[in-house]
Design an enzyme around this catalytic site. Sequence first.
Site, PDB file in Angstrom:
ATOM      1  N   HIS A   1       1.198  89.410  31.703  1.00  0.00           N
ATOM      2  CA  HIS A   1       0.477  88.348  31.008  1.00  0.00           C
ATOM      3  C   HIS A   1      -0.977  88.728  30.791  1.00  0.00           C
ATOM      4  O   HIS A   1      -1.427  89.820  31.144  1.00  0.00           O
ATOM      5  CB  HIS A   1       0.607  87.018  31.750  1.00  0.00           C
TER       6      HIS A   1
ATOM      7  N   CYS B   1       2.042  89.290  39.462  1.00  0.00           N
ATOM      8  CA  CYS B   1       2.216  89.644  38.049  1.00  0.00           C
ATOM      9  C   CYS B   1       1.366  90.856  37.684  1.00  0.00           C
ATOM     10  O   CYS B   1       0.586  91.355  38.489  1.00  0.00           O
ATOM     11  CB  CYS B   1       1.831  88.459  37.165  1.00  0.00           C
TER      12      CYS B   1
END
Length: 341
Positions: free
Chosen positions: A147, A155
């Site tokens: 992201h 992430c």
Amino acid sequence: MSKLLARFGICALLLASLALAGCASIDSDDRGAVPLNGKILSEMSEKGMTPEDPIMIRIYKQESELEVWKRTNRNTYALLKTYPMCRWSGKLGPKTSEGDRQAPEGFYTITRAQLNPRSQFYLSFNLGYPNELESALGYTGSALMVHGACTSAGCYAMTDGGVAEIYALAREALKGGQEEFQVQALPFRMTPANFAAHRNDPNVPFWRNLEEGVDYFDMTRRPPVVTACAGRYRFTAQPSPEDAALDPLGACPADPSSQQIAQQLEQRQLAETAQMVAVAAANPAIAPPYVDGGMHESFREVLRRSGPEKLSAMTSSKIPVSRPDAALADPYSGEIVTASQ
């Protein structure tokens, strides 16, 4: 009136939970539809690629880099572009449990349904962790993404600008007919020097299994078919009707169609192991302390000179940098270069 207020309260709670959950957002805009810019289109054209050609992605934790590979007019894949990663969390090694802050390592398959054009972190796509092998091994976790922004709790954060281009490349490939693309999430570039430096790490057997898939692609310039058996990844040239019945923890069947390349892979890994042993004999192993993830040197320099607020403003309009002190102490400063190199 009381019923109306009760309904309003329920709706408010639902909206708040949606805004806070994972990488979801209730924003409504067209950021996921922004076309590719002229520069990247020109780079593709020079390399014999079109926006519709299939892609593959590689992620390297230690080097904090993400590569986009794309199929060319020669029907083989070539490197299109390397993107610096702003933040990842955890340490080298696979993710095994919810809440361990580990960014995952392994082979993942991304479909159009996994793209999120309204992410809380600008744009994102879900890696699909845990995959079939990880589920069979009892690993837990969810909503592990690539992201935007510069913050991570498991992430891979690429900045808003970086993920915008990566997302658009994925979107166009999927629109062009590619049903799914492969992501190879790796601890480091699979070089003998890196393996020698990390030779005492308990994850080495797992990493050598990942290396088989990496070598397969490097030799063929085509993503391997990835299945799982015997508690590890299995790589073949073509899908087989028997693949769907494979038990990730059961025995691996023979694959005559991949026998020749399997022999080439074995020879390559023997040569790489010999190089690793030679490097290891002249250099000590490293055991970096756990400081929660890493950051590409280009971003760390901004953080060092100008502070987290400046870096946050550069990488995202509203998301702060996660654990900036740990990012400054990042021991994973790129590919290991040994004294004998």
